[in-house]
Design a protein around this motif. Structure first.
Motif, short mmCIF file in Angstrom:
data_model
loop_
_atom_site.label_atom_id
_atom_site.label_comp_id
_atom_site.label_asym_id
_atom_site.label_seq_id
_atom_site.Cartn_x
_atom_site.Cartn_y
_atom_site.Cartn_z
N THR A 156 -1.38 60.11 18.09
CA THR A 156 -2.87 59.55 16.96
C THR A 156 -1.85 58.80 16.30
O THR A 156 -0.47 58.80 16.18
N THR A 157 -2.00 57.17 16.26
CA THR A 157 -1.68 56.48 14.61
C THR A 157 -2.52 56.30 13.65
O THR A 157 -3.46 56.61 13.78
N PHE A 158 -1.89 56.01 12.66
CA PHE A 158 -2.47 55.63 10.98
C PHE A 158 -2.85 54.35 10.67
O PHE A 158 -3.46 53.92 10.19
N ASP A 159 -2.30 53.64 11.76
CA ASP A 159 -2.02 51.86 11.63
C ASP A 159 -2.25 51.15 12.61
O ASP A 159 -1.80 51.32 13.66
N LEU A 160 -2.99 49.95 12.82
CA LEU A 160 -2.62 49.21 13.98
C LEU A 160 -1.85 47.75 13.70
O LEU A 160 -1.55 47.74 12.44
N ASP A 161 -0.45 47.33 14.36
CA ASP A 161 0.65 46.94 14.20
C ASP A 161 0.60 46.16 15.30
O ASP A 161 0.24 45.87 16.40
N GLN A 194 8.36 60.16 20.06
CA GLN A 194 6.65 59.52 20.97
C GLN A 194 8.16 59.78 22.11
O GLN A 194 7.24 59.42 23.33
N LEU A 195 9.42 59.40 22.56
CA LEU A 195 9.76 58.25 23.69
C LEU A 195 9.36 59.86 24.99
O LEU A 195 8.89 59.04 25.86
N PRO A 196 9.68 61.11 24.33
CA PRO A 196 9.04 61.79 26.30
C PRO A 196 7.59 61.66 26.52
O PRO A 196 7.78 61.57 27.53
N VAL A 197 7.12 61.37 25.52
CA VAL A 197 5.34 61.65 26.14
C VAL A 197 5.12 59.47 26.42
O VAL A 197 4.28 59.39 27.86
N LEU A 198 6.00 58.33 25.75
CA LEU A 198 5.40 56.95 26.30
C LEU A 198 6.33 57.82 27.53
O LEU A 198 5.93 56.52 28.50
N ARG A 199 7.67 57.58 27.92
CA ARG A 199 8.57 57.54 29.01
C ARG A 199 6.84 58.30 30.80
O ARG A 199 7.46 57.64 31.64
N GLU A 200 6.68 60.01 30.09
CA GLU A 200 6.07 60.18 30.59
C GLU A 200 5.03 59.24 31.41
O GLU A 200 4.93 59.67 32.58
N THR A 201 4.30 58.59 30.33
CA THR A 201 2.94 58.43 30.49
C THR A 201 3.23 57.31 31.31
O THR A 201 2.92 56.10 32.29
N LEU A 256 11.75 49.45 22.05
CA LEU A 256 11.88 48.41 21.02
C LEU A 256 11.31 50.24 20.12
O LEU A 256 12.77 50.08 19.64
N GLU A 257 11.70 51.22 20.66
CA GLU A 257 11.02 52.19 20.20
C GLU A 257 12.66 52.65 19.54
O GLU A 257 13.30 53.93 19.15
N GLU A 258 12.93 53.09 20.68
CA GLU A 258 14.63 53.70 20.98
C GLU A 258 15.27 52.85 20.25
O GLU A 258 16.33 53.81 20.00
N LYS A 259 15.20 51.75 20.04
CA LYS A 259 15.83 50.50 19.64
C LYS A 259 15.77 51.32 17.60
O LYS A 259 17.05 50.62 16.97
N THR A 260 14.70 51.08 17.89
CA THR A 260 14.70 51.22 15.53
C THR A 260 15.42 52.88 15.43
O THR A 260 16.07 52.36 14.61
N GLY A 261 15.83 53.59 16.32
CA GLY A 261 16.25 54.47 15.78
C GLY A 261 15.39 55.95 14.43
O GLY A 261 16.04 56.53 14.46
N ARG A 262 14.40 55.40 14.53
CA ARG A 262 13.60 56.23 13.21
C ARG A 262 13.28 57.11 13.86
O ARG A 262 12.73 57.46 15.33
N ALA A 263 13.11 58.61 13.67
CA ALA A 263 12.84 60.12 13.83
C ALA A 263 11.19 59.59 14.21
O ALA A 263 11.17 60.49 15.54
N ASP A 307 9.42 57.12 15.79
CA ASP A 307 9.83 57.20 17.04
C ASP A 307 10.13 57.69 18.09
O ASP A 307 9.79 57.47 19.70
N LEU A 308 11.48 58.07 17.91
CA LEU A 308 12.19 58.44 18.82
C LEU A 308 11.43 59.92 19.02
O LEU A 308 11.14 60.17 20.19
#
Lengths: 60, 161
Positions: B33-38, B145-152, B133-140, B142-143
């Motif tokens: 879930t996200t609360f803005d469109l980028d 989210q990585l497991p579910v992104l990778r699994e998908t 991109l999310e790996e590179k931001t280093g923001r908590a 974003d990091l």
């Protein structure tokens, strides 16, 4: 012996089944799910915010 | 109000953009879930003018300055920075670049085309690049989210055989 985890298998089986379900939808349907989820969360926030304000309005 | 409506407005206005971030991930099957469109937009003069006109019709204003009403200018749309806006259809982040200084032109080749109801085509950054991109931001956030992104991504690749 428990089965060896599959590659990409989540530690949380809930995640895995949610991914399967999302992948079964079209991109447009996924967007509709997101829209509904966000609307529901914002509505819950609004209701709880109002309840919190009501509960605390007589304080102080 | 909603992402579908906002994406529809952007796409039907003939604006060149790539959806990145959480909405891009959801469109590709990530249960999040996200609360803005980028979006990352093309910054040629014609595209900036189209986007500026649409933002005006959506009553876009900077959300970090609320309740002051500060609206994005044509010049703002030519910056590398991130315009964090709120519109009549919901929050919208208009990004001149993403991590690593990558612009629209750098992302197009890593994107796929989608439509809403068979019309109004728009581009979405592919899941591999969203993860990169999310790996590179280093923001908590974003990091996290990585497991579910990778699994998908793994499941999509398995399905595609």
């Amino acid at each position: 012996m428990p089965p060896e985890p599959q590659e990409h298998e989540s530690e949380d089986p809930g995640d895995s089944s949610l991914i399967d379900w999302m992948l079964s939808l079209t991109p447009e349907e996924r967007l509709e799910v997101l829209d509904r989820n966000v609307a529901d969360i914002l509505e819950l926030r609004r209701i709880n915010g109002e309840e919190w304000a009501t509960e605390h309005s007589s304080e102080g | 109000m909603g992402y579908r409506a906002l994406l529809g407005r952007l796409a039907s206005a003939g604006i060149d953009f790539v959806v990145v971030g959480g909405v891009g991930a959801v469109l590709q099957g990530v249960p999040t879930t996200t609360f803005d469109l980028d979006i990352v937009h093309a910054r040629d003069a014609e595209n900036r003018r189209r986007l500026h006109d649409l933002l005006a019709s959506l009553e876009a204003r900077y959300r970090q300055h609320l309740p002051r009403i500060l609206t994005p200018t044509l010049e703002d749309l030519d910056s590398d920075g991130h315009l964090l806006l709120v519109t009549s259809e919901g929050p919208l982040d208009v990004l001149g670049t993403v991590t690593g200084g990558r612009r629209y032109e750098d992302l197009v080749e890593h994107s796929t085309t989608m439509t809403l109801g068979g019309e109004h085509a728009f581009r979405v950054l592919d899941l591999e690049t969203i993860i990169e991109l999310e790996e590179k931001t280093g923001r908590a956030r974003d990091l996290a989210q990585l497991p579910v992104l990778r699994e998908t991504l793994g499941k999509k690749r398995s399905e595609e055989g």
